[in-house]
Write an enzyme that holds these catalytic residues in place. Sequence first.
Site, short mmCIF file in Angstrom:
data_model
loop_
_atom_site.label_atom_id
_atom_site.label_comp_id
_atom_site.label_asym_id
_atom_site.label_seq_id
_atom_site.Cartn_x
_atom_site.Cartn_y
_atom_site.Cartn_z
N ASP A 147 -3.65 -1.67 -10.32
CA ASP A 147 -3.94 -1.21 -8.96
C ASP A 147 -3.44 -2.19 -7.87
O ASP A 147 -4.05 -3.26 -7.68
CB ASP A 147 -5.43 -0.97 -8.79
CG ASP A 147 -6.04 -0.14 -9.93
OD1 ASP A 147 -5.51 -0.18 -11.06
OD2 ASP A 147 -7.05 0.53 -9.68
N GLU A 168 -3.07 3.43 -5.52
CA GLU A 168 -4.03 4.11 -4.63
C GLU A 168 -4.76 3.19 -3.67
O GLU A 168 -5.43 3.66 -2.77
CB GLU A 168 -5.05 4.90 -5.47
CG GLU A 168 -6.01 4.02 -6.21
CD GLU A 168 -7.43 4.58 -6.22
OE1 GLU A 168 -7.61 5.76 -5.92
OE2 GLU A 168 -8.34 3.80 -6.52
N ASN A 169 -4.62 1.85 -3.84
CA ASN A 169 -5.28 0.90 -2.94
C ASN A 169 -4.27 0.15 -2.07
O ASN A 169 -4.62 -0.87 -1.47
CB ASN A 169 -6.09 -0.12 -3.75
CG ASN A 169 -7.15 0.51 -4.62
OD1 ASN A 169 -7.13 0.37 -5.84
ND2 ASN A 169 -8.09 1.24 -4.03
N ASN A 220 -9.21 7.96 -7.00
CA ASN A 220 -10.20 8.48 -6.04
C ASN A 220 -9.79 8.28 -4.59
O ASN A 220 -10.34 8.93 -3.70
CB ASN A 220 -11.57 7.84 -6.30
CG ASN A 220 -11.51 6.33 -6.31
OD1 ASN A 220 -10.73 5.75 -7.07
ND2 ASN A 220 -12.30 5.69 -5.49
N HIS A 221 -8.82 7.38 -4.32
CA HIS A 221 -8.36 7.18 -2.94
C HIS A 221 -7.06 7.95 -2.64
O HIS A 221 -6.40 7.66 -1.63
CB HIS A 221 -8.14 5.69 -2.67
CG HIS A 221 -9.42 4.92 -2.58
ND1 HIS A 221 -10.35 5.14 -1.59
CD2 HIS A 221 -9.94 3.94 -3.36
CE1 HIS A 221 -11.39 4.33 -1.77
NE2 HIS A 221 -11.16 3.60 -2.84
N HIS A 250 -8.23 6.81 -14.63
CA HIS A 250 -8.81 6.11 -13.49
C HIS A 250 -10.31 6.39 -13.48
O HIS A 250 -10.74 7.48 -13.08
CB HIS A 250 -8.13 6.63 -12.22
CG HIS A 250 -8.31 5.75 -11.03
ND1 HIS A 250 -7.55 4.63 -10.83
CD2 HIS A 250 -9.17 5.81 -10.00
CE1 HIS A 250 -7.93 4.05 -9.71
NE2 HIS A 250 -8.92 4.75 -9.19
N HIS A 261 -8.85 1.31 -12.00
CA HIS A 261 -9.92 1.52 -11.00
C HIS A 261 -10.92 0.37 -10.88
O HIS A 261 -11.35 0.08 -9.78
CB HIS A 261 -10.68 2.83 -11.24
CG HIS A 261 -11.83 3.04 -10.28
ND1 HIS A 261 -11.63 3.29 -8.93
CD2 HIS A 261 -13.18 3.03 -10.46
CE1 HIS A 261 -12.81 3.46 -8.35
NE2 HIS A 261 -13.76 3.28 -9.25
FE FE2 Z 1 -9.97 3.74 -7.65
#
Ligand code: FE2
Length: 254
Positions: free
Chosen positions: A8, A37-38, A65-66, A148, A173
């Site tokens: 990530d 995603e971050n 999730n993002h 994730h 994640h």
């Molecule tokens: Fe995440």
Amino acid sequence: MRILFIGDIFGTPGIKAMQQFLAAVRDDYDFVIANGENAAGGFGITRKHFEQMRTAGVDVVTMGNHTWDKHEVFEIIEETPRLLRPLNYPPGTPGLGHASFASRSGERIAVVNAMGRVFMEPLDCPFRALDNLLEHHPKDEALIVDFHAEATSEKRAMGYHLSGRVTAMIGTHTHVQTADERISKGTAYITDVGMTGVQDSAIGMAFEEVHYRFIHKLPKRFKPADRQGAVRAISLEISGAKATQIERLQWPLS
Ligand SMILES: [Fe+2]
């Protein structure tokens, strides 16, 4: 075929560490996957970040999730299969959760992103979503799963579920690299690859605000940690659709 999976990528320190790392090692690999995603300070990805990853040599970016935190993701995800969102969103969700690509060696490799449901959004069942995908996936084509998820138990159970059926299940994640990498029935597994970003942080955010919220239970906006980042990644050696080697990477050592 050698595959690199970069954990990530968190904020600007994560982007810079990824760029420096790939400048040094990109030619050692036939295919590079990164969870992005971050990238935007912890919350989603912008077009700039996606292009920085692609320019550095990342072949496909996975999310979690993002995924939807930055609005421009809706455009990018419709333009290219190289930005994947979790497969187990409801039918009709924009973008793809799975795609197949040509590697530098010429062999094809498929990548799928799926998301857990324990302590996370209640999406469709990731186990059944992957079963459905595997029904149609060519048995001789490598398939790398980015799972994730928050709960170690769900990730370990998914590793068991996919053992002997996919090339690798790489957990993402939770941002702290686990030391449980192994190969079972030709499937490489790790519970979490770890985060590419500031390691001396509260999983990417500066400690002060996170600590304040735990102590006082009052709102305080998180700030991304702003120091030198480091890479957490997994190096895979594969033969056909089977993994033959998995190695945890920490670069630079920190
Ligand atoms: Fe995440």
